[in-house]
Design a protein around this motif. Structure first.
Motif, short mmCIF file in Angstrom:
data_model
loop_
_atom_site.label_atom_id
_atom_site.label_comp_id
_atom_site.label_asym_id
_atom_site.label_seq_id
_atom_site.Cartn_x
_atom_site.Cartn_y
_atom_site.Cartn_z
N ASP A 141 -24.50 -24.04 -5.27
CA ASP A 141 -23.50 -24.91 -4.55
C ASP A 141 -23.21 -24.14 -3.09
N TYR A 142 -24.21 -23.58 -2.76
CA TYR A 142 -24.16 -22.79 -1.27
C TYR A 142 -25.19 -23.05 -0.60
N LYS A 143 -25.32 -22.61 0.73
CA LYS A 143 -26.29 -22.79 1.74
C LYS A 143 -26.30 -21.20 2.24
N VAL A 144 -27.56 -20.61 2.30
CA VAL A 144 -27.66 -19.53 2.79
C VAL A 144 -29.00 -19.00 3.40
N SER A 145 -29.17 -18.17 4.29
CA SER A 145 -30.48 -17.90 5.05
C SER A 145 -31.28 -16.96 4.32
N ALA A 146 -32.50 -17.01 4.35
CA ALA A 146 -33.39 -15.84 3.84
C ALA A 146 -32.97 -14.44 4.41
N LYS A 147 -32.54 -14.35 5.70
CA LYS A 147 -32.16 -13.14 6.41
C LYS A 147 -30.91 -12.60 5.70
N ALA A 148 -29.94 -13.43 5.27
CA ALA A 148 -28.74 -13.02 4.54
C ALA A 148 -29.16 -12.41 3.30
N PHE A 149 -30.15 -13.05 2.49
CA PHE A 149 -30.62 -12.40 1.09
C PHE A 149 -31.15 -10.97 1.51
N ALA A 150 -31.69 -10.84 2.42
CA ALA A 150 -32.55 -9.72 2.94
C ALA A 150 -31.45 -8.54 2.95
N PHE A 151 -30.50 -8.82 3.67
CA PHE A 151 -29.45 -7.93 3.73
C PHE A 151 -28.87 -7.80 2.63
N ASN A 152 -28.53 -8.66 1.79
CA ASN A 152 -27.82 -8.59 0.38
C ASN A 152 -28.32 -7.70 -0.46
N ILE A 153 -29.89 -7.46 -0.39
CA ILE A 153 -30.48 -6.84 -1.25
C ILE A 153 -30.09 -5.37 -0.99
N TYR A 154 -30.20 -4.94 0.21
CA TYR A 154 -29.61 -3.62 0.35
C TYR A 154 -28.22 -3.37 0.19
N GLY A 155 -27.09 -4.07 0.57
CA GLY A 155 -26.02 -4.21 0.39
C GLY A 155 -25.58 -4.30 -1.13
N HIS A 156 -26.20 -4.83 -1.86
CA HIS A 156 -25.84 -4.90 -3.42
C HIS A 156 -26.41 -3.53 -3.79
N PHE A 157 -27.53 -2.85 -3.60
CA PHE A 157 -27.88 -1.39 -4.05
C PHE A 157 -26.38 -0.52 -3.46
N ILE A 158 -26.20 -0.74 -2.37
CA ILE A 158 -25.28 0.18 -1.99
C ILE A 158 -23.99 0.31 -2.54
N HIS A 159 -23.65 -1.04 -3.03
CA HIS A 159 -22.22 -1.40 -3.87
C HIS A 159 -22.50 -0.63 -5.28
N HIS A 160 -23.75 -0.59 -6.07
CA HIS A 160 -23.90 -0.20 -7.18
C HIS A 160 -24.04 1.27 -7.17
N GLN A 161 -24.61 1.80 -5.91
CA GLN A 161 -24.77 3.36 -5.71
C GLN A 161 -23.07 3.86 -5.33
N HIS A 162 -22.18 3.26 -4.87
CA HIS A 162 -21.02 3.54 -4.78
C HIS A 162 -20.28 3.75 -6.18
N ILE A 163 -20.57 2.63 -6.85
CA ILE A 163 -20.18 2.49 -8.39
C ILE A 163 -20.39 3.70 -9.47
N LEU A 164 -21.88 3.92 -9.11
CA LEU A 164 -22.35 4.98 -9.98
C LEU A 164 -22.04 6.43 -9.34
N LYS A 165 -21.66 6.81 -8.27
CA LYS A 165 -21.16 7.87 -7.62
C LYS A 165 -19.68 8.12 -8.00
N GLU A 166 -18.84 7.00 -8.03
CA GLU A 166 -17.38 6.95 -8.26
C GLU A 166 -17.16 7.12 -9.92
N LYS A 167 -17.72 5.99 -10.65
CA LYS A 167 -17.47 6.11 -11.98
C LYS A 167 -18.40 6.74 -12.91
N TYR A 168 -19.62 7.07 -12.43
CA TYR A 168 -20.54 8.05 -13.33
C TYR A 168 -20.63 9.36 -12.73
N SER A 169 -20.07 9.51 -11.79
CA SER A 169 -20.21 10.89 -11.13
C SER A 169 -21.80 11.31 -10.78
N LEU A 170 -22.46 10.33 -10.35
CA LEU A 170 -23.85 10.43 -10.06
C LEU A 170 -24.13 10.17 -8.45
#
Length: 170
Positions: A141-170
């Motif tokens: 139900d939304y519009k999005v650019s291909a470029k936004a998805f490209a940046f989102n790929i890397y940001g999604h990883f960073i988001h989970h990396q923060h969780i792995l560092k903070e919650k999993y001590s990795l």
């Protein structure tokens, strides 16, 4: 090419895209790719099945989720960049996780899959023209650019990396 503007993606993408430094996709790949590949490669095998709390993903499940999400986002980039006009479907990350069979796989295999997905994503991103990256598609139900998805790929990883560092001590 400047980074995606807020009118190129739904509001909830901001939590991922805001984590990414850089103006162009080439700059983002250069800044984050090796770091992210090395981070996953260095995750210890003895922590693969560790979850920080009940009903939370294990480290292995989290890495599989990152790969699955990147694959879905890369498909959306491909579809939009090629001019797809049909609305693309959303996906339920929890259903994907439940059906991944990741717990039966070795962690080395899951890590290798992430590397292969990332390699394919980068080839796709590098192949696209500025015009293709600016194309907008419909997802659920939304519009999005291909470029936004490209940046989102890397940001999604960073988001989970923060969780792995903070919650999993990795």
């Amino acid at each position: 090419m400047p980074r995606p503007q807020q009118n190129e993606y739904p509001p909830y993408f901001e939590r991922y895209i805001s984590l990414v430094e850089g103006e162009s996709i080439a700059e983002v790949i250069s800044k984050y790719n090796d770091e992210q590949l090395n981070y996953v490669d260095a995750l210890p095998n003895d922590k693969a099945n560790f979850a920080y709390a009940e009903n939370k993903w294990t480290v292995k499940e989290a890495v599989q989720h990152i790969s699955d999400t990147e694959r879905v986002f890369a498909y959306r980039i491909l579809a939009m960049s090629r001019g797809e006009m049909q609305t693309l479907t959303g996906f339920d990350q929890n259903i994907y996780a439940q059906n991944s069979n990741v717990l039966r796989r070795s962690f080395d295999d899951v890590k290798e899959e992430f590397k292969a997905v990332r390699y394919a994503t980068n080839i796709l991103l590098r192949s696209l023209s500025e015009e293709q990256l600016l194309r907008v598609g419909n997802v659920a139900d939304y519009k999005v650019s291909a470029k936004a998805f490209a940046f989102n790929i890397y940001g999604h990883f960073i988001h989970h990396q923060h969780i792995l560092k903070e919650k999993y001590s990795l």
